[in-house]
Design a protein around this motif. Structure first.
Motif, PDB file in Angstrom:
ATOM      1  N   GLY A 176      47.812  41.806  55.343  1.00  0.00           N
ATOM      2  CA  GLY A 176      47.298  43.046  56.041  1.00  0.00           C
ATOM      3  C   GLY A 176      46.689  42.496  57.464  1.00  0.00           C
ATOM      4  N   LYS A 177      46.086  41.108  57.576  1.00  0.00           N
ATOM      5  CA  LYS A 177      45.455  40.836  58.772  1.00  0.00           C
ATOM      6  C   LYS A 177      46.700  40.595  59.573  1.00  0.00           C
ATOM      7  CE  LYS A 177      41.006  39.490  57.017  1.00  0.00           C
ATOM      8  NZ  LYS A 177      40.301  38.212  56.566  1.00  0.00           N
ATOM      9  N   ILE A 178      47.680  39.688  59.003  1.00  0.00           N
ATOM     10  CA  ILE A 178      48.853  39.330  59.780  1.00  0.00           C
ATOM     11  C   ILE A 178      49.435  40.661  60.344  1.00  0.00           C
ATOM     12  CG2 ILE A 178      51.147  38.222  59.729  1.00  0.00           C
ATOM     13  CD1 ILE A 178      49.969  36.176  57.726  1.00  0.00           C
ATOM     14  N   GLU A 179      49.802  41.634  59.430  1.00  0.00           N
ATOM     15  CA  GLU A 179      50.439  42.822  60.030  1.00  0.00           C
ATOM     16  C   GLU A 179      49.595  43.617  61.007  1.00  0.00           C
ATOM     17  OE1 GLU A 179      50.892  45.030  56.130  1.00  0.00           O
ATOM     18  OE2 GLU A 179      52.476  43.562  55.582  1.00  0.00           O
ATOM     19  N   GLU A 193      44.688  39.785  45.437  1.00  0.00           N
ATOM     20  CA  GLU A 193      44.002  40.870  46.154  1.00  0.00           C
ATOM     21  C   GLU A 193      43.914  40.086  47.637  1.00  0.00           C
ATOM     22  OE1 GLU A 193      40.094  42.978  46.436  1.00  0.00           O
ATOM     23  OE2 GLU A 193      40.769  42.977  44.454  1.00  0.00           O
ATOM     24  N   LYS A 194      43.296  38.665  47.349  1.00  0.00           N
ATOM     25  CA  LYS A 194      43.163  37.934  48.503  1.00  0.00           C
ATOM     26  C   LYS A 194      44.611  37.811  49.325  1.00  0.00           C
ATOM     27  CE  LYS A 194      39.264  35.377  47.036  1.00  0.00           C
ATOM     28  NZ  LYS A 194      38.755  33.991  46.705  1.00  0.00           N
ATOM     29  N   GLN A 195      45.647  37.803  48.693  1.00  0.00           N
ATOM     30  CA  GLN A 195      46.999  37.489  49.335  1.00  0.00           C
ATOM     31  C   GLN A 195      47.112  38.706  50.061  1.00  0.00           C
ATOM     32  OE1 GLN A 195      47.428  33.893  49.310  1.00  0.00           O
ATOM     33  NE2 GLN A 195      49.534  34.553  49.336  1.00  0.00           N
ATOM     34  N   ARG A 221      43.131  35.657  33.911  1.00  0.00           N
ATOM     35  CA  ARG A 221      43.716  36.829  34.422  1.00  0.00           C
ATOM     36  C   ARG A 221      42.933  37.360  35.492  1.00  0.00           C
ATOM     37  NH1 ARG A 221      46.772  40.004  30.679  1.00  0.00           N
ATOM     38  NH2 ARG A 221      45.845  38.769  29.180  1.00  0.00           N
ATOM     39  N   ARG A 222      41.572  37.471  35.296  1.00  0.00           N
ATOM     40  CA  ARG A 222      40.712  38.137  36.533  1.00  0.00           C
ATOM     41  C   ARG A 222      40.804  37.085  37.749  1.00  0.00           C
ATOM     42  NH1 ARG A 222      36.987  38.744  32.010  1.00  0.00           N
ATOM     43  NH2 ARG A 222      36.229  36.778  32.658  1.00  0.00           N
ATOM     44  N   GLU A 223      41.112  35.903  37.516  1.00  0.00           N
ATOM     45  CA  GLU A 223      41.248  35.026  38.791  1.00  0.00           C
ATOM     46  C   GLU A 223      42.666  35.267  39.392  1.00  0.00           C
ATOM     47  OE1 GLU A 223      40.756  30.744  37.762  1.00  0.00           O
ATOM     48  OE2 GLU A 223      38.669  31.108  36.615  1.00  0.00           O
ATOM     49  N   ILE A 224      43.617  35.394  38.679  1.00  0.00           N
ATOM     50  CA  ILE A 224      44.789  35.741  39.054  1.00  0.00           C
ATOM     51  C   ILE A 224      44.881  37.024  39.944  1.00  0.00           C
ATOM     52  CG2 ILE A 224      47.342  36.533  38.764  1.00  0.00           C
ATOM     53  CD1 ILE A 224      47.007  34.385  36.420  1.00  0.00           C
ATOM     54  N   LEU A 225      44.251  37.799  39.416  1.00  0.00           N
ATOM     55  CA  LEU A 225      44.008  39.540  40.084  1.00  0.00           C
ATOM     56  C   LEU A 225      43.390  39.127  41.522  1.00  0.00           C
ATOM     57  CD1 LEU A 225      43.609  41.715  37.034  1.00  0.00           C
ATOM     58  CD2 LEU A 225      45.784  41.460  38.380  1.00  0.00           C
ATOM     59  N   GLU A 226      42.238  38.443  41.591  1.00  0.00           N
ATOM     60  CA  GLU A 226      41.267  38.327  42.571  1.00  0.00           C
ATOM     61  C   GLU A 226      42.467  37.431  43.781  1.00  0.00           C
ATOM     62  OE1 GLU A 226      37.902  36.027  41.391  1.00  0.00           O
ATOM     63  OE2 GLU A 226      37.273  37.577  40.203  1.00  0.00           O
ATOM     64  N   PHE A 254      54.552  36.937  42.435  1.00  0.00           N
ATOM     65  CA  PHE A 254      53.644  38.279  41.837  1.00  0.00           C
ATOM     66  C   PHE A 254      54.522  38.803  40.616  1.00  0.00           C
ATOM     67  CE2 PHE A 254      50.887  39.480  45.600  1.00  0.00           C
ATOM     68  CZ  PHE A 254      50.320  38.279  45.354  1.00  0.00           C
ATOM     69  N   THR A 255      55.633  38.733  40.694  1.00  0.00           N
ATOM     70  CA  THR A 255      56.819  39.306  39.521  1.00  0.00           C
ATOM     71  C   THR A 255      56.518  38.318  38.324  1.00  0.00           C
ATOM     72  OG1 THR A 255      58.172  40.315  41.230  1.00  0.00           O
ATOM     73  CG2 THR A 255      59.071  39.983  38.939  1.00  0.00           C
ATOM     74  N   LYS A 256      56.374  37.181  38.708  1.00  0.00           N
ATOM     75  CA  LYS A 256      56.319  36.147  37.569  1.00  0.00           C
ATOM     76  C   LYS A 256      54.944  36.195  37.039  1.00  0.00           C
ATOM     77  CE  LYS A 256      59.518  33.021  39.258  1.00  0.00           C
ATOM     78  NZ  LYS A 256      59.767  31.574  40.262  1.00  0.00           N
ATOM     79  N   ILE A 257      54.020  36.608  37.798  1.00  0.00           N
ATOM     80  CA  ILE A 257      52.532  36.729  37.158  1.00  0.00           C
ATOM     81  C   ILE A 257      52.531  37.958  36.512  1.00  0.00           C
ATOM     82  CG2 ILE A 257      50.281  37.079  37.996  1.00  0.00           C
ATOM     83  CD1 ILE A 257      50.559  35.217  40.267  1.00  0.00           C
ATOM     84  N   TYR A 258      52.909  39.244  36.841  1.00  0.00           N
ATOM     85  CA  TYR A 258      52.880  40.335  36.132  1.00  0.00           C
ATOM     86  C   TYR A 258      53.415  40.257  34.759  1.00  0.00           C
ATOM     87  CZ  TYR A 258      51.105  43.038  40.252  1.00  0.00           C
ATOM     88  OH  TYR A 258      50.534  43.496  41.202  1.00  0.00           O
TER      89      TYR A 258
END
Length: 120
Positions: free
Chosen positions: A66-69, A59-61, A51-56, A111-115
């Motif tokens: 954000g950088k692309i934007e 966040e990276k994604q 769960r922690r790895e998925i959330l990390e 993300f919807t599937k992960i949540y």
């Protein structure tokens, strides 16, 4: 298990000492309890370390997009400053925007599937 239920049941079972040490080593590496390892494994739920790895990852994604934007905004600022952008640059820029829209949609579906999986 509902969090309102009392946790007053105990299950005892026998396992070899080596197996218990191995399981505890796994728990130590994953920073989870042995109880969590057993219950989550039996109930086919995501382990707390996963769960922690998925959330990390999520966040990276978000940071990548954000950088692309920001890059898109910089291109738009340059184009506005010069008051000119060539047809080929505009076409390339539009293609990149379309690609980002598709990637963002795919990311949101993931993300919807992960949540949904995390909420189990």
């Amino acid at each position: 298990m509902n969090t309102d239920e009392a946790k007053d049941e105990v299950i005892l079972f026998r396992i070899k000492s080596q197996k218990k040490k191995y399981w505890k080593m796994i728990c130590s590496k994953k920073r989870i309890s042995l109880t969590s390892l057993i219950i989550d494994s039996v109930e086919n739920r995501i382990l707390n370390d996963e769960r922690r790895e998925i959330l990390e990852f999520m966040e990276k994604q978000d940071n990548i997009f954000g950088k692309i934007e920001n890059n898109i905004n910089q291109v738009a600022k340059i184009a506005n400053g010069q008051k000119f952008i060539s047809e080929s640059e505009l076409s390339n820029f539009s293609d990149k925007l379309s690609e980002i829209i598709i990637l963002k949609k795919e990311q949101n579906e993931i993300f919807t599937k992960i949540y949904a999986r995390l909420s189990r």
